[in-house]
Design an enzyme around this catalytic site. Structure first.
Site, PDB file in Angstrom:
ATOM      1  N   HIS A 241       0.796  -1.232   0.000  1.00 45.17           N
ATOM      2  CA  HIS A 241       0.000   0.000   0.000  1.00 45.17           C
ATOM      3  C   HIS A 241       0.834   1.290   0.000  1.00 45.17           C
ATOM      4  CE1 HIS A 241      -3.404  -2.594   1.111  1.00 45.17           C
ATOM      5  NE2 HIS A 241      -2.664  -3.100   2.060  1.00 45.17           N
TER       6      HIS A 241
HETATM    7  C1  BDR Z   1      -3.193   0.550   5.283  1.00 46.74           C
HETATM    8  O1  BDR Z   1      -3.394  -0.010   6.579  1.00 46.74           O
HETATM    9  C2  BDR Z   1      -2.169  -0.433   7.119  1.00 46.74           C
HETATM   10  O2  BDR Z   1      -2.278  -1.730   7.619  1.00 46.74           O
HETATM   11  C3  BDR Z   1      -1.135  -0.310   6.045  1.00 46.74           C
HETATM   12  O3  BDR Z   1       0.101   0.114   6.592  1.00 46.74           O
HETATM   13  C4  BDR Z   1      -1.703   0.726   5.109  1.00 46.74           C
HETATM   14  O4  BDR Z   1      -1.348   2.035   5.479  1.00 46.74           O
HETATM   15  C5  BDR Z   1      -3.848  -0.346   4.251  1.00 46.74           C
HETATM   16  O5  BDR Z   1      -5.209  -0.432   4.486  1.00 46.74           O
END
Ligand code: BDR
Ligand code: CA
Length: 311
Positions: A241
């Site tokens: 992400h």
């Molecule tokens: C987001 O949530 C976190 O677990 C990850 O780091 C990312 O920022 C994805 O939904």
């Protein structure tokens, strides 16, 4: 001149790769890293931020602690994804670097008031708590922020923590609402983008073949991080992400999207934290964010690997 950024983050293995990418990129001047509670509680996210700056070989990086809980709700964490420490996988040394004493929210405010207006970008990789606190405490900073580039939300892809909500927005929906109502230009990397950026076996091998300490740490982080989502989605690799936020600053041409109205749901029990994106322009609500939908994922991983090779 390098673009000035502040990274607001809750590391998190994917946050870690985003921080490494930023610290490896001469086009960016990382003014500071501010930790927030999210994937794991604040004492761990601040500690992990220090570890990553040291791993990058940039011990002069300023690291601050921000908010330890969302604006109004109890903290929800994600150890099932990120492990007990938030950064499970590699065996990284205890950091020698120390946190700066100033509160992270005050650092954000002071920096925005001190630097020329329109020259500092906020890169937000976790719940939006610190940014909302800064905007509430010093509303005059809103017009001085160049742009907020954030990872959060989802629309055609739905949510990842509930059927409709993405984790960062779900953890602090009231904070996300403040940010989307602030009038600050926003670029948003939702799950629709990040679910196309998969840490396939081939891409992990590319990090391994770098043959350096940072590449090996990335392999260990990604192999741990991807297992949860591989099982959940049945894919080769998990979605990476947060590095999309930094990659966008370096190569915006990798991304495509649309200027839309986005509102955050804070009232519904079923849809709490949902990003309601008016992709088709069916309302007259003002456009407040560029919502990305597609990424050149090969180009993204090439950029990430090439830059991490330099650390
Ligand atoms: C987001 O949530 C976190 O677990 C990850 O780091 C990312 O920022 C994805 O939904
Ligand atoms: Ca994150």
């Amino acid at each position: 001149m390098a673009r000035k950024i502040i990274i607001d983050t809750d590391p998190g293995q994917d946050d870690a790769l985003a921080i490494l990418l930023a610290l490896a990129s001469p086009e960016l001047d990382v003014l500071g890293i501010v930790a927030v509670a999210g994937n794991v509680p604040l004492p761990l996210t601040q500690h992990n931020s220090l570890k990553i700056a040291e791993l990058a070989g940039k011990p002069q990086t300023k690291v601050f602690a921000g908010a330890s809980k969302p604006l109004v709700r109890p903290l929800v964490t994600a150890e099932e994804v990120h492990g007990r420490t938030g950064l499970d996988g590699p065996d990284l040394p205890e950091p020698v670097m120390k946190l700066h004493k100033q509160h992270g929210v005050d650092f954000i405010i002071e920096t925005l008031l001190h630097e020329a207006a329109g020259t500092v970008t906020l890169c937000v990789l976790g719940p939006l708590t610190n940014i909302a606190l800064a905007l509430n405490k010093a509303p005059e900073i809103a017009s001085r922020i160049q742009e907020i580039v954030l990872m959060g939300g989802g629309f055609f892809e739905g949510g990842n923590i509930t059927p409709t909500a993405e984790f960062n927005f779900y953890v602090d929906p009231e904070a996300a609402k403040v940010v989307y109502a602030s009038g600050v230009p926003i670029v948003m990397m939702p799950l629709d983008v990040t679910h196309k950026a998969l840490t396939t076996a081939k891409r992990i091998e590319a990090f391994r073949s770098l043959g350096n300490k940072v590449g090996d740490a990335c392999v260990a982080m990604l192999e741990f991080f991807e297992r949860f989502d591989e099982e959940k989605y049945g894919t080769d690799g998990g979605p990476l992400h947060d590095p999309n936020v930094i990659a966008y600053l370096l190569k915006p041409e990798l991304y495509s999207g649309r200027h839309c109205n986005v509102e955050i749901e804070t009232a519904s029990e079923l849809c709490l934290g949902m990003s309601v994106i008016d992709w088709w322009g069916v309302t007259k609500r003002p456009k407040n964010a560029i919502v990305m939908r597609d990424v050149d994922h090969e180009g993204f991983f090439t950029l990430l690997t090439e830059r991490i090779a330099t650390l």
